[in-house]
Design a protein around this motif. Structure first.
Motif, PDB file in Angstrom:
ATOM      1  N   ARG A  28       0.798  -1.199   0.126  1.00 15.64           N
ATOM      2  CA  ARG A  28       0.073   0.044  -0.001  1.00 15.64           C
ATOM      3  C   ARG A  28       0.669   1.147  -0.001  1.00 15.64           C
ATOM      4  O   ARG A  28       0.670   2.415  -0.859  1.00 15.64           O
ATOM      5  CB  ARG A  28      -0.942   0.091   1.116  1.00 15.64           C
ATOM      6  N   SER A  29       1.895   1.416   0.784  1.00 13.07           N
ATOM      7  CA  SER A  29       2.548   2.300   1.040  1.00 13.07           C
ATOM      8  C   SER A  29       3.812   2.607   0.102  1.00 13.07           C
ATOM      9  O   SER A  29       4.206   1.674  -0.734  1.00 13.07           O
ATOM     10  CB  SER A  29       3.176   2.562   2.295  1.00 13.07           C
ATOM     11  N   LEU A  30       4.300   3.903   0.117  1.00 12.29           N
ATOM     12  CA  LEU A  30       5.541   3.971  -0.767  1.00 12.29           C
ATOM     13  C   LEU A  30       6.697   3.048  -0.140  1.00 12.29           C
ATOM     14  O   LEU A  30       7.409   2.549  -1.030  1.00 12.29           O
ATOM     15  CB  LEU A  30       6.253   5.405  -0.543  1.00 12.29           C
ATOM     16  N   THR A  31       6.639   2.795   0.838  1.00 15.40           N
ATOM     17  CA  THR A  31       7.804   1.801   1.595  1.00 15.40           C
ATOM     18  C   THR A  31       7.507   0.508   1.094  1.00 15.40           C
ATOM     19  O   THR A  31       8.345  -0.247   0.588  1.00 15.40           O
ATOM     20  CB  THR A  31       7.710   2.046   2.954  1.00 15.40           C
ATOM     21  N   ASP A  32       6.342  -0.039   0.893  1.00 14.13           N
ATOM     22  CA  ASP A  32       5.913  -1.407   0.487  1.00 14.13           C
ATOM     23  C   ASP A  32       6.303  -1.351  -0.985  1.00 14.13           C
ATOM     24  O   ASP A  32       6.831  -2.437  -1.351  1.00 14.13           O
ATOM     25  CB  ASP A  32       4.513  -1.494   0.482  1.00 14.13           C
ATOM     26  N   PHE A  33       6.227  -0.546  -1.543  1.00 12.87           N
ATOM     27  CA  PHE A  33       6.402  -0.527  -3.203  1.00 12.87           C
ATOM     28  C   PHE A  33       7.674  -0.482  -3.425  1.00 12.87           C
ATOM     29  O   PHE A  33       8.290  -1.321  -4.442  1.00 12.87           O
ATOM     30  CB  PHE A  33       5.574   0.505  -3.917  1.00 12.87           C
ATOM     31  N   TYR A 112       4.771   2.070 -12.918  1.00 16.64           N
ATOM     32  CA  TYR A 112       3.244   2.289 -12.077  1.00 16.64           C
ATOM     33  C   TYR A 112       3.420   2.902 -10.848  1.00 16.64           C
ATOM     34  O   TYR A 112       2.478   3.639 -10.552  1.00 16.64           O
ATOM     35  CB  TYR A 112       3.115   0.577 -11.799  1.00 16.64           C
ATOM     36  N   CYS A 113       4.654   2.665 -10.133  1.00 16.22           N
ATOM     37  CA  CYS A 113       4.608   3.721  -8.924  1.00 16.22           C
ATOM     38  C   CYS A 113       4.528   5.080  -9.132  1.00 16.22           C
ATOM     39  O   CYS A 113       4.059   6.016  -8.458  1.00 16.22           O
ATOM     40  CB  CYS A 113       6.010   3.176  -8.180  1.00 16.22           C
ATOM     41  N   ARG A 114       5.187   5.389 -10.272  1.00 13.25           N
ATOM     42  CA  ARG A 114       5.337   6.837 -10.848  1.00 13.25           C
ATOM     43  C   ARG A 114       3.883   7.274 -10.827  1.00 13.25           C
ATOM     44  O   ARG A 114       3.681   8.764 -10.709  1.00 13.25           O
ATOM     45  CB  ARG A 114       6.404   6.758 -12.019  1.00 13.25           C
ATOM     46  N   LYS A 115       3.076   6.637 -11.616  1.00 11.16           N
ATOM     47  CA  LYS A 115       1.689   7.187 -11.861  1.00 11.16           C
ATOM     48  C   LYS A 115       0.835   6.722 -10.323  1.00 11.16           C
ATOM     49  O   LYS A 115      -0.002   7.819 -10.071  1.00 11.16           O
ATOM     50  CB  LYS A 115       1.202   6.231 -12.837  1.00 11.16           C
ATOM     51  N   ARG A 116       1.217   6.079  -9.639  1.00  8.59           N
ATOM     52  CA  ARG A 116       0.449   5.825  -8.502  1.00  8.59           C
ATOM     53  C   ARG A 116       0.520   6.870  -7.477  1.00  8.59           C
ATOM     54  O   ARG A 116      -0.298   7.319  -6.525  1.00  8.59           O
ATOM     55  CB  ARG A 116       0.353   4.455  -7.909  1.00  8.59           C
ATOM     56  N   PHE A 117       2.074   7.118  -7.060  1.00  9.27           N
ATOM     57  CA  PHE A 117       2.391   8.059  -5.973  1.00  9.27           C
ATOM     58  C   PHE A 117       2.833   9.344  -6.464  1.00  9.27           C
ATOM     59  O   PHE A 117       3.880   9.521  -7.432  1.00  9.27           O
ATOM     60  CB  PHE A 117       3.405   7.443  -5.108  1.00  9.27           C
ATOM     61  N   ARG A 118       2.147  10.756  -6.286  1.00  5.90           N
ATOM     62  CA  ARG A 118       2.963  11.783  -6.783  1.00  5.90           C
ATOM     63  C   ARG A 118       4.122  12.047  -6.320  1.00  5.90           C
ATOM     64  O   ARG A 118       5.087  12.691  -6.791  1.00  5.90           O
ATOM     65  CB  ARG A 118       1.880  12.954  -6.084  1.00  5.90           C
ATOM     66  N   ARG A 119       4.485  11.494  -4.912  1.00  2.65           N
ATOM     67  CA  ARG A 119       5.868  11.916  -4.406  1.00  2.65           C
ATOM     68  C   ARG A 119       7.056  10.642  -4.519  1.00  2.65           C
ATOM     69  O   ARG A 119       8.034  10.536  -3.843  1.00  2.65           O
ATOM     70  CB  ARG A 119       5.634  11.825  -2.791  1.00  2.65           C
ATOM     71  N   TRP A 120       6.644   9.845  -5.319  1.00  5.64           N
ATOM     72  CA  TRP A 120       7.530   8.667  -5.713  1.00  5.64           C
ATOM     73  C   TRP A 120       8.895   8.973  -5.698  1.00  5.64           C
ATOM     74  O   TRP A 120       9.863   8.562  -5.256  1.00  5.64           O
ATOM     75  CB  TRP A 120       6.919   7.902  -6.921  1.00  5.64           C
ATOM     76  N   ASP A 121       9.289  10.014  -6.681  1.00 10.34           N
ATOM     77  CA  ASP A 121      10.512  10.403  -7.138  1.00 10.34           C
ATOM     78  C   ASP A 121      11.231  11.373  -5.653  1.00 10.34           C
ATOM     79  O   ASP A 121      12.337  11.008  -5.489  1.00 10.34           O
ATOM     80  CB  ASP A 121      10.726  11.377  -7.997  1.00 10.34           C
TER      81      ASP A 121
END
Ligand code: SF4
Ligand code: SF4
Length: 131
Positions: A28-33, A112-121
């Motif tokens: 679910r979280s940034l950390t998980d991904f 996928y994460c880049r689209k899912r989380f605004r703060r991914w980078d």
């Protein structure tokens, strides 16, 4: 449609004996991904979501799969092999995928994460450099 009893005779790859899967908690979280990203960076490791949850998949041919595509320990094979049916198996998967999501490698999951989380980078705190 292929007669289910003919499938294993027609199936040349014996795909069902060439990998293992491991059920994992739904990320679910940034950390998980970010952790999953590390796992799928390894050759032969992928992750997918199906109707019954999330799974890691490891490509690894079973040591008991013989050249003639028969099981070398058929009489004593593990329970999971006994319960596996070819009602819906990898033979059918070639024609119709059952995945909801599937990430074969780092690039696919990262996109996928880049689209899912605004703060991914920006998920990593600035690294400290020692003097
Ligand atoms: S169960 Fe499916 S994947 Fe496995 S050998 Fe039979 S047809 Fe092939
Ligand atoms: S033990 Fe036999 S049936 Fe089970 S995965 Fe290995 S070869 Fe396939």
């Amino acid at each position: 449609m292929t007669d289910p009893f003919d499938k294993c005779r027609l199936c040349t790859g014996s795909k069902c004996c060439t990998y293992i899967t491991q059920h994992i908690p739904a990320p679910r979280s940034l950390t998980d991904f970010d952790f999953l990203l590390w796992q799928v960076s390894h050759q032969g490791v992928s992750v997918f979501q199906a109707g019954d949850g999330w799974f890691l998949q490891f490509e690894a041919r079973c040591a008991h799969l013989q050249a003639d595509r028969r099981c070398g320990i058929y009489e004593t094979r593990p329970q999971v092999c006994r319960e596996y049916t070819n009602d819906w198996c990898e033979f059918d998967e070639q024609a119709e995928k059952h995945y909801k999501l599937h990430f074969a490698d780092h690039a696919a999951l990262d996109a996928y994460c880049r689209k899912r989380f605004r703060r991914w980078d920006a998920r990593h705190a600035p690294e400290r450099r020692s003097a």
